[in-house]
Design a protein around this motif. Structure first.
Motif, short mmCIF file in Angstrom:
data_model
loop_
_atom_site.label_atom_id
_atom_site.label_comp_id
_atom_site.label_asym_id
_atom_site.label_seq_id
_atom_site.Cartn_x
_atom_site.Cartn_y
_atom_site.Cartn_z
N MET A 1 0.66 -1.43 0.28
CA MET A 1 0.07 0.23 -0.19
C MET A 1 1.12 0.85 0.31
N ASN A 2 2.11 1.07 -0.74
CA ASN A 2 2.66 2.39 -1.35
C ASN A 2 2.12 3.53 -1.75
N GLY A 3 2.19 5.04 -1.07
CA GLY A 3 1.45 5.88 -2.02
C GLY A 3 -0.19 6.24 -1.12
N SER A 4 -0.50 5.18 -0.31
CA SER A 4 -1.42 5.27 0.02
C SER A 4 -1.78 6.51 0.71
N LYS A 5 -3.39 6.93 1.02
CA LYS A 5 -3.32 7.78 2.18
C LYS A 5 -3.85 7.55 3.21
N LEU A 6 -4.32 6.13 3.39
CA LEU A 6 -5.22 5.94 4.41
C LEU A 6 -4.01 4.91 5.16
N ALA A 7 -3.57 3.84 4.49
CA ALA A 7 -2.94 3.00 4.78
C ALA A 7 -1.82 3.08 5.89
N ARG A 8 -1.33 2.93 7.20
CA ARG A 8 -0.24 3.66 7.66
C ARG A 8 -0.17 2.65 8.96
N PHE A 9 1.33 3.00 9.38
CA PHE A 9 1.90 1.87 10.14
C PHE A 9 1.23 2.65 11.52
N GLY A 10 0.78 1.70 12.41
CA GLY A 10 -0.16 2.03 13.92
C GLY A 10 -0.04 0.93 14.79
N ARG A 11 -0.81 1.11 15.98
CA ARG A 11 -0.71 0.06 16.85
C ARG A 11 -2.12 -0.79 16.55
N SER A 12 -2.05 -1.95 15.63
CA SER A 12 -2.79 -3.20 15.45
C SER A 12 -3.39 -4.09 16.58
N LYS A 13 -4.81 -4.22 16.33
CA LYS A 13 -5.49 -4.66 17.69
C LYS A 13 -5.32 -6.04 17.56
N GLU A 14 -4.75 -6.31 15.85
CA GLU A 14 -4.28 -8.26 15.58
C GLU A 14 -2.24 -8.29 15.77
N LYS A 15 -2.24 -7.47 16.69
CA LYS A 15 -0.60 -7.66 16.54
C LYS A 15 0.52 -7.67 15.18
N ARG A 16 -0.23 -6.91 14.51
CA ARG A 16 0.54 -7.12 12.71
C ARG A 16 1.09 -5.87 12.85
N LYS A 17 2.33 -5.66 13.54
CA LYS A 17 3.67 -4.52 13.34
C LYS A 17 3.82 -4.72 11.98
N ASP A 18 3.79 -5.68 11.96
CA ASP A 18 4.34 -5.26 9.93
C ASP A 18 3.71 -5.04 8.66
N ALA A 19 2.31 -4.69 9.12
CA ALA A 19 1.28 -4.06 8.21
C ALA A 19 1.10 -3.47 8.63
N ARG A 20 0.05 -2.64 7.93
CA ARG A 20 -1.00 -1.54 7.15
C ARG A 20 -1.92 -1.12 7.58
N LEU A 21 -2.62 -0.19 8.47
CA LEU A 21 -3.65 -0.34 8.89
C LEU A 21 -4.70 0.55 8.22
N VAL A 22 -6.06 0.55 8.92
CA VAL A 22 -7.27 1.68 8.89
C VAL A 22 -8.02 1.47 10.06
N VAL A 23 -8.31 2.33 10.54
CA VAL A 23 -8.93 2.48 11.30
C VAL A 23 -10.59 2.57 11.01
N LEU A 24 -11.59 1.68 11.74
CA LEU A 24 -12.76 2.00 11.53
C LEU A 24 -13.99 2.15 12.79
#
Length: 621
Positions: free
Chosen positions: A243-266
């Motif tokens: 998701m390079n270049g995405s305005k939504l996908a960002r690294f953050g505190r994952s509730k599924e412990k996926r620190k390697d993946a970008r996230l989106v918040v709902l």
């Protein structure tokens, strides 16, 4: 059955007019055909399209039940009179197979030619379709200017997400190979492509706010609800991709412990009955506590007018002092878990300790208390089950912390181990950081030789400190005054609805993970899941009112026992008789239909008789 319009032209008067015919559809060798049951004339008595649709539904009810049924959905006397008239004409002229109502039809067939084919899932789809119609989404899309073909596509896509959550590619295969949804919605599955599914998802997202506001009002009117209590919370889901270049996908505190993946918040706002009031999508690194103010002003138009502003129930992660002050300034009452344990407090003079039981029968003690630092009302809560869990956890953490101290001690005594005083303190600091909840109960004493080399390390429990003293105790913070302890506790526990909503969205409706590669596709994916959740919430709310509390996956499993199948055989006249009908619902499926007051099948029976010569002609090259 459905009503089909035909254009006519009067040569004498030059008038162009429209007539209607009641038809049914069937399929022969992959070719869809229509059979005209009866002509309905101009239907000048009916001024609205909805009345014409209601007429075909009512005639079908009468045909299925032999005319011995009261109108369930018909509130129009004109429609009812016409339905009774056309049913009588169908029966007198024998234009339809009415074997169920006294007209028996006998055929001599070759039993060896009997075949069952084209078996498809129908129970779950029919359940969701009736909830879809109950919410009136079809009418809403018509008022938005959508054509019927696009509405059928959107209906099928939303229902499939509720029944079989998957990617557009897998959904396409499910519709074409497994599901009977096309027969219910009138979708032409032979021409369906995954790009059409992508397109209708984006189109649904384009009317997100209008559709969300409509459904919020519709459920309140349908079930006579008042949004006296609302709940707000956030969750995140991760992307499978860069998701390079995405305005939504960002690294953050994952509730599924996926620190390697970008996230989106709902973020979602729901009422106490579990219906969505508002939803929004935020960047993946958006902190929970920073979203409330951007949502709270929308509540006035997303909730019903019940004479006062609703009570807002929050999770501790959102209930910062700034957000609490903001809610007070806007006139909202609130309930949340206190972010910090009270140090100085005293019992409310009007309160006495109350003991209640949780759902598992474990005791919970409640007491209203006052803080010495602010004027809010606090509810002191002690859960015996939570205390046992924390005691067990603290015991394990204490054991691991002590083992860590012993490891540092072994390093001091071992040749080549860490002995420099600054390095030893660094190791102790890292150990404290790893076990923040238990290290405060220990005194750690480091001995050195005066030259910067540690000679020993020991630990002991702090005098008078009992790590189990506060186990199971926490505080609820609220602006509500004059409310008893039991009511405050019940209000807070409504937050379990948010937890269930997220569990359904992320697991049952496949919002996690996201495989799309663009922001627009990701938002459309999330919106489709939210629309599917409206069907789930509508069905489960009505079932819970009847005491039926099964989760959504279990309901889908039960409804999946009802199929739709075509049975064909050759009679003595060498004609192939094909009968398309739904299997009889099981006892449990019937219970669900009856609780919801839904019809048991989308159609009673579709029959076609084809001469053998016509089959050979259709199969010839």
């Amino acid at each position: 059955m459905f009503v089909k319009p035909y254009q006519k032209y009067n040569i004498t008067t030059g008038e162009r007019y429209r007539v209607y015919k009641l038809c049914e559809g069937y399929r022969i060798n992959g070719i869809v055909r229509h059979h005209i049951i009866i002509s309905l004339g101009r239907l000048e008595e009916l001024k609205k399209v909805e009345q014409i649709k209601l007429l075909s539904t009512r005639v079908e009810e009468l045909v299925i039940n032999g005319g011995n049924t009261l109108a369930i959905n018909t509130a129009d006397d004109q429609v009812e009179q016409l339905a009774q008239h056309f049913y009588t004409e169908i029966r007198n002229k024998n234009h339809y197979d009415l074997g169920q109502v006294g007209h028996q039809e006998w055929e001599t067939v070759n039993i060896s030619t009997l075949k069952n084919r084209d078996a498809r899932e129908i129970g779950s789809e029919w359940l969701c379709k009736q909830a879809f119609d109950q919410l009136g989404i079809d009418s809403f899309l018509q008022h938005q200017g959508w054509d019927q073909e696009t509405i059928n596509l959107a209906t099928s896509h939303i229902i499939c997400r509720a029944v079989y959550p998957a990617s557009e590619l897998k959904t396409l295969s499910y519709i074409k190979e497994n599901s009977g949804i096309a027969e219910i919605t009138g979708l032409n599955r032979d021409k369906l492509t995954k790009d059409m599914l992508y397109g209708v998802s984006n189109k649904l997202y384009g009317i997100k706010s209008h559709l969300e506001n409509y459904l919020s009002r519709r459920t309140n009117e349908l079930f006579d609800l008042e949004d006296k209590i609302i709940l707000y919370d956030l969750t995140n889901t991760y992307y499978e991709g860069r998701m390079n270049g995405s305005k939504l996908a960002r690294f953050g505190r994952s509730k599924e412990k996926r620190k390697d993946a970008r996230l989106v918040v709902l973020g979602v706002v729901i009422n106490r009955e579990g219906f969505l009031k508002y939803s929004n999508i935020f960047e993946g690194n958006k902190a929970d506590c920073r979203t409330l103010e951007s949502v709270i002003d929308i509540l006035s138009c997303s909730t019903s007018d019940c004479g006062r502003k609703p009570i807002v129930v929050l999770d501790a992660g959102i209930a910062t002092d700034e957000n609490v002050s903001m809610l007070k300034s806007k006139g909202y009452s609130y309930m949340c878990v206190s972010r910090s344990s009270l140090k100085e407090y005293h019992a409310d003079t009007t309160s006495i300790p109350v003991e209640i039981k949780d759902r598992k029968g474990n005791p919970i003690e409640l007491l209203k208390v006052k803080s010495c630092s602010d004027k809010d009302q606090y509810l002191w809560v002690r859960s015996h089950a939570k205390a046992l869990k924390e005691d067990s956890m603290n015991g394990l953490l204490s054991q691991r912390f002590e083992e860590g101290i012993q490891g540092i001690q072994e390093g001091i005594q071992k040749k080549g181990g860490t002995k420099k005083i600054d390095k030893v303190y660094e190791r102790i600091g890292r150990l404290k950081q790893k076990y923040p909840s238990v290290h405060k109960y220990y005194d750690i004493i480091v001995s050195d030789d005066g030259n910067g080399t540690v000679t020993g390390i020991r630990y002991c429990h702090k005098t008078g400190e009992d790590p189990d003293k506060q186990a199971g105790i926490y505080f609820l913070r609220t602006s509500l005054t004059g409310t008893d302890e039991k009511t405050l506790w019940d209000i807070y526990n409504i937050i379990r609805e948010v937890e269930y909503t997220f569990r359904v969205l992320k697991s049952d409706l496949d919002l996690r993970p996201i495989y799309h590669k663009t922001d627009s596709a990701s938002m459309a994916h999330l919106q489709l899941g939210i629309l599917a959740y409206w069907l789930v919430a509508t069905i489960r709310y009505q079932l819970k009112q009847q005491g039926y509390n099964s989760n959504w996956r279990e309901i889908i499993r039960i409804m999946g026992t009802q199929k739709c199948v075509t049975t064909s055989m050759v009679n003595i006249r060498k004609e192939t008789i094909s009968v398309r009908q739904c299997t009889e619902p099981t006892k449990e499926v019937t219970r669900i239909y009856d609780f919801l007051k839904y019809k048991h099948a989308p159609f009673s029976r579709k029959k076609s008789v084809v001469p053998l010569t016509e089959i050979f002609k259709n199969n010839s090259p």
